[in-house]
Write a protein that holds these residues in place. Structure first.
Motif, mmCIF file in Angstrom:
data_model
loop_
_atom_site.group_PDB
_atom_site.id
_atom_site.type_symbol
_atom_site.label_atom_id
_atom_site.label_comp_id
_atom_site.label_asym_id
_atom_site.label_seq_id
_atom_site.Cartn_x
_atom_site.Cartn_y
_atom_site.Cartn_z
ATOM 1 N N UNK A 133 62.665 -8.351 62.435
ATOM 2 C CA UNK A 133 63.898 -8.261 61.547
ATOM 3 C C UNK A 133 65.208 -7.410 62.273
ATOM 4 N N UNK A 134 64.614 -6.720 62.915
ATOM 5 C CA UNK A 134 66.361 -5.683 63.795
ATOM 6 C C UNK A 134 66.867 -6.745 64.657
ATOM 7 N N UNK A 135 65.915 -7.195 64.894
ATOM 8 C CA UNK A 135 66.625 -8.256 66.198
ATOM 9 C C UNK A 135 67.424 -9.420 65.321
ATOM 10 N N UNK A 136 67.068 -10.559 64.451
ATOM 11 C CA UNK A 136 66.875 -11.097 63.582
ATOM 12 C C UNK A 136 68.853 -10.374 62.895
ATOM 13 N N UNK A 151 72.392 -0.509 61.156
ATOM 14 C CA UNK A 151 72.843 -0.196 60.184
ATOM 15 C C UNK A 151 71.492 -1.470 59.390
ATOM 16 N N UNK A 152 71.179 -1.992 59.969
ATOM 17 C CA UNK A 152 69.517 -2.239 59.011
ATOM 18 C C UNK A 152 68.499 -1.395 59.662
ATOM 19 N N UNK A 153 68.443 -0.208 60.776
ATOM 20 C CA UNK A 153 67.464 0.612 60.663
ATOM 21 C C UNK A 153 67.868 2.010 59.532
ATOM 22 N N UNK A 154 69.479 1.966 58.894
ATOM 23 C CA UNK A 154 69.821 2.815 57.920
ATOM 24 C C UNK A 154 68.866 2.446 56.576
ATOM 25 N N UNK A 155 69.035 1.195 56.792
ATOM 26 C CA UNK A 155 68.365 0.348 55.106
ATOM 27 C C UNK A 155 66.474 0.428 55.209
ATOM 28 N N UNK A 156 66.240 0.519 56.744
ATOM 29 C CA UNK A 156 64.690 1.050 56.926
ATOM 30 C C UNK A 156 64.522 2.803 56.003
ATOM 31 N N UNK A 194 66.503 2.534 69.110
ATOM 32 C CA UNK A 194 66.231 1.765 67.722
ATOM 33 C C UNK A 194 64.943 1.142 66.841
ATOM 34 N N UNK A 195 65.073 0.337 67.866
ATOM 35 C CA UNK A 195 63.448 -0.360 67.107
ATOM 36 C C UNK A 195 61.639 0.430 67.646
ATOM 37 N N UNK A 196 62.300 1.699 68.795
ATOM 38 C CA UNK A 196 60.870 2.240 68.548
ATOM 39 C C UNK A 196 61.588 3.498 67.811
ATOM 40 N N UNK A 197 62.369 3.701 67.624
ATOM 41 C CA UNK A 197 62.458 5.073 66.543
ATOM 42 C C UNK A 197 62.034 4.492 64.716
ATOM 43 N N UNK A 198 62.813 2.892 64.747
ATOM 44 C CA UNK A 198 62.200 2.630 63.128
ATOM 45 C C UNK A 198 60.673 2.766 62.860
ATOM 46 N N UNK A 199 60.104 2.244 64.397
ATOM 47 C CA UNK A 199 58.820 2.335 64.496
ATOM 48 C C UNK A 199 58.216 3.920 63.779
ATOM 49 N N UNK A 200 58.707 4.896 64.651
ATOM 50 C CA UNK A 200 58.661 6.064 64.163
ATOM 51 C C UNK A 200 58.582 6.980 63.543
ATOM 52 N N UNK A 201 59.407 5.880 62.781
ATOM 53 C CA UNK A 201 60.124 6.938 61.333
ATOM 54 C C UNK A 201 59.102 6.091 60.500
#
Length: 326
Positions: A133-136, A151-156, A194-201
């Protein structure tokens, strides 16, 4: 005539991210307790990080600002000349796009459900979906993949916060972790990071639910547990808790034991020992400092309670942890 001198104070700011160990050292040096750790972490994470070059630029600006006459600035407006780069407001949704959107919303709902239930394994199973989804979304703002992904990470971050709240975590904890990851997202400078950070989050929110959720308890017991957890580093009296939740101590004690399976004293001691173990894996602070930080006002009592719950003294636990590391 001697030249005039003066001092200009600019700040506060930091030159690098403050590590968890450094925050613990600040906590100890200022005689704070674990109850203040989240506020301390939040304060330092909110400070801007300036490079040596940026600090030098600011210094040059300030020095020259006070050595020259004041110039009135001119306002300048910058407009987008290439109108063709603006997105087309009309979008036709075909069957493939519709299916993709539905899968994205299903993945987001699955992630929120996993977080709300404190299911760490289920959160990990959503990693690949979240990365897709982040890639999309990396091209949602044309030619700005990093900004789009942020922006999508803020949404998550918002989705995770809502899910953890549904999972029974107190808003004080959610506010701290939400601000923490908002800052970390903005500071990240790669899409992969950012993708790694989203997973950790997502895992961090999930762990909050697993350790701090009060779901399944009555409103009175929820408020009592929240009060104890938020004041763990300080003296907590039964009368204080009862006053906070609006009942009498005897009734609260009986209802708490029925709901939780522990007396209020045993519950507090279990939580304090769990916090103490996090610091005992370090070579510092001292056993006495850890006892005081975690709300034990007597080191002898701390050692006694720790041994009862863990099966060994705090010193033995620390020595064993250090041997494993070496």
């Amino acid at each position: 005539m001697a030249p005039k001198t003066g001092i200009i104070v600019a700040g506060p700011f930091i030159t690098k991210t403050v590590s968890h160990d450094e925050l613990n050292n600040i906590l100890i040096a200022n005689s704070l307790t674990v109850s203040e750790s989240s506020q301390l972490e939040q304060f330092y994470q909110g400070l801007p990080i300036l490079s040596p070059a940026k600090i030098g630029d600011i210094g040059t600006l300030l020095v020259n600002l006070f050595n020259h006459k004041l110039y009135q600035p001119n306002q300048t407006t910058i407009t987008e000349k290439n109108a063709s780069s603006l997105p087309n407001p009309i979008t036709i949704i075909n069957a493939q796009d519709k299916a993709q959107i539905e899968r994205r919303y299903a993945a987001e709902q699955a992630l929120m459900t996993a977080i709300a239930s404190g299911d760490e394994l289920a959160v990990k199973q959503q990693n690949s979906s979240i990365n897709r989804i982040t890639e999309l979304f990396s091209n949602r703002i044309p030619n700005k993949p990093l900004r789009s992904t942020k922006n999508i990470c803020f949404v998550y971050n918002t989705l995770c916060r809502i899910a953890a709240h549904q999972g029974g975590v107190h808003p004080v904890y959610l506010n701290a972790i939400s601000e923490k990851y908002a800052l970390l997202i903005e500071r990240q400078n790669t899409v992969t990071g950012l993708q790694s950070l989203t997973t950790a989050m997502a895992l961090a929110y999930c762990k909050l639910v697993a350790t701090l959720s009060t779901n399944g308890y009555s409103p009175m017991i929820k408020r009592a547990i929240d009060y104890m957890l938020l004041n763990l580093g300080h003296h907590i009296a039964l009368q204080q808790i009862a006053t906070e939740v609006g009942t009498n101590p005897t009734y609260l004690s009986r209802k708490f034991k029925e709901a939780v399976g522990l007396t209020i004293t045993d519950y507090i001691n279990n939580r304090r020992v769990a916090e103490a173990k996090k610091y005992l894996v370090r070579k510092t602070p001292s056993i006495t400092d850890i006892a005081l930080m975690t709300g034990f006002n007597n080191v002898t009592y701390f050692i006694k309670v720790f041994k009862q719950l863990v099966g060994k003294t705090p010193l033995a636990y620390r020595n064993n942890s250090n041997r494993r590391e070496s």
